[in-house]
Design an enzyme around this catalytic site. Structure first.
Site: not given
Ligand code: DHB
Length: 391
Positions: A72, A201, A293, A297, A385
């Site tokens: 990605h 997001y 989450p 990270k 990121y």
């Molecule tokens: C996923 C989890 C995340 O916390 C995130 O920011 C992006 C993707 C995932 O589980 O795919």
């Protein structure tokens, strides 16, 4: 039994460390309290940074990742019914991320370890780590009904937030920094092709939503829910309706629905223990720090810890110098605090705090607009990121 490095915990951090140590010629044993099926099935995050991918490849665990992982080059931010794409390579000097589930990383590492690696024991329940201040720290564990003791030159605790390794530190030597958040995530897996090529997001007045994926055929979606929510509160229809409302944009985008195959609630917290080492016991990954989450990270931070640690053990093995081991905690904590800030920033900028005022909401939208319109602000997000280089 005596070993150079005793690793407590056979999750991604412990297993990657074992692979990296093998390459460096350092012997180790991995003790995992769960059985293999559990370790291989637990649903976790799915985004790998460049440096995590580089490390997996370097120890022979990149083959299936390179075949099946999805590269990605950006993410989409949605707010105010608008979409904005953040391009990683152009903003970071070529860095990108991979979508490849943590469970798949764990499967690949376990298979390699059992094939040609150091001993990996499942259902080895670690009871205590003793003697952090001595030359011979000892791991006491129960395996096949028998109490066992493994004496080590060093012990590494990769056994997570609820693990026992952190209790090897005497009272008073560690400081804890913590933050909790007034919301959780409901995560689902669905057998439906993702409705997007890149992750979305979404900030909305109804709360946060995230569209991720596991493969071209499986979607992974998350919804902000109140603390204390139960999966049973969220029948499938309610989840899809809420996702529709939160992802809504002007234009003709549609979220495809499909059978939901897994549903769970995840807590959100920030937590850092300092230092990450006492005597001959080191902590890595969730045993030392937790991030919320948002921004993915956690796994990458755990990988960064063990990459730093493996280099330090390799140096000791080759030259007898403990300088990198002595620097371990400080080296890692710089990166840990950066990731803590980034995860906190992504979380608080995108979620609706139940206590938040209209003023707070306007600040969030202003910040998102800034990221959407300033290459400098976008680059700050993209660098964090896609992951800062490990050096
Ligand atoms: C996923 C989890 C995340 O916390 C995130 O920011 C992006 C993707 C995932 O589980 O795919």
């Amino acid at each position: 039994m005596h070993i150079t490095v005793g690793i407590v915990g056979g999750g991604p951090a412990g297993l990657l460390l074992a692979r990296l140590l093998r390459r460096a010629g350092v012997d180790c044993v991995v003790l995992e309290s769960r059985d293999r099926a559990y370790a291989e099935q637990r649903q976790r995050a799915g985004i790998l940074e460049q440096s995590t991918v580089d490390a997996l490849r370097s120890c022979g665990a990149g083959e299936r990742l390179d075949r099946e992982g999805l590269v990605h080059d950006g993410i989409e931010l949605r707010f105010d019914r608008r979409s904005h794409r953040i391009d990683f390579p152009s903003l970071t000097g070529g860095r990108r991320v991979w979508v490849y589930a943590q469970t798949e990383v764990v499967k690949d590492l376990i298979a390699l370890q059992l094939e040609d690696g150091a001993p990996l024991f499942f259902e080895a329940e670690v009871r205590a780590v003793e003697g952090a201040d001595t030359d011979r720290p000892t791991i006491r564990y129960l395996h096949r009904g028998r109490e066992q003791a493994l004496t080590c030159d060093y012990v590494v605790g990769c056994d997570g937030f609820h693990g026992v390794a952190r209790s090897a530190f005497p009272d008073g030597v560690q400081r804890v920094y913590e933050r909790t958040y007034p919301y959780s995530w409901l995560g689902i897996l669905a057998d439906v092709a993702p409705s997007c090529d890149e992750l979305i997001y979404a900030h909305s007045p109804r709360g946060f939503a995230l569209h991720s994926m596991r493969s071209p055929f499986v979607s992974r979606l998350y919804l902000q829910v109140p603390n204390g929510a139960e999966p049973a509160d969220w029948p499938d229809e309610r989840i899809w309706d809420e996702l529709d409302a939160r992802f809504a944009v002007d234009g003709d985008w549609r979220l495809a629905r499909g059978p939901v195959t897994a549903k769970s609630v995840l807590p959100m917290r920030s937590h850092v223990l300092e230092p990450m080492r006492h005597g001959r016991v080191f902590l890595a990954g969730d045993a030392a720090h937790i991030v919320p989450p948002t921004g993915a990270k956690g796994l990458n931070l755990a990988a960064a810890d063990v990459i730093v640690l493996a280099r330090a053990f390799a140096r000791l093995h080759e030259s007898g110098s403990a300088d990198l081991l002595d620097a371990y905690s400080d080296t890692c904590l710089r990166r840990v605090w950066r990731a803590e800030h980034f995860s906190y920033f992504m979380t608080t900028t995108l979620h609706a705090d139940p206590e938040q005022s209209p003023f707070d909401s306007r600040l969030q939208l202003s910040q998102l607009d800034r990221i959407a319109t300033s290459p400098h602000a976008a680059a700050e997000l993209a660098e964090n990121y896609a992951g800062l280089p490990l050096g």
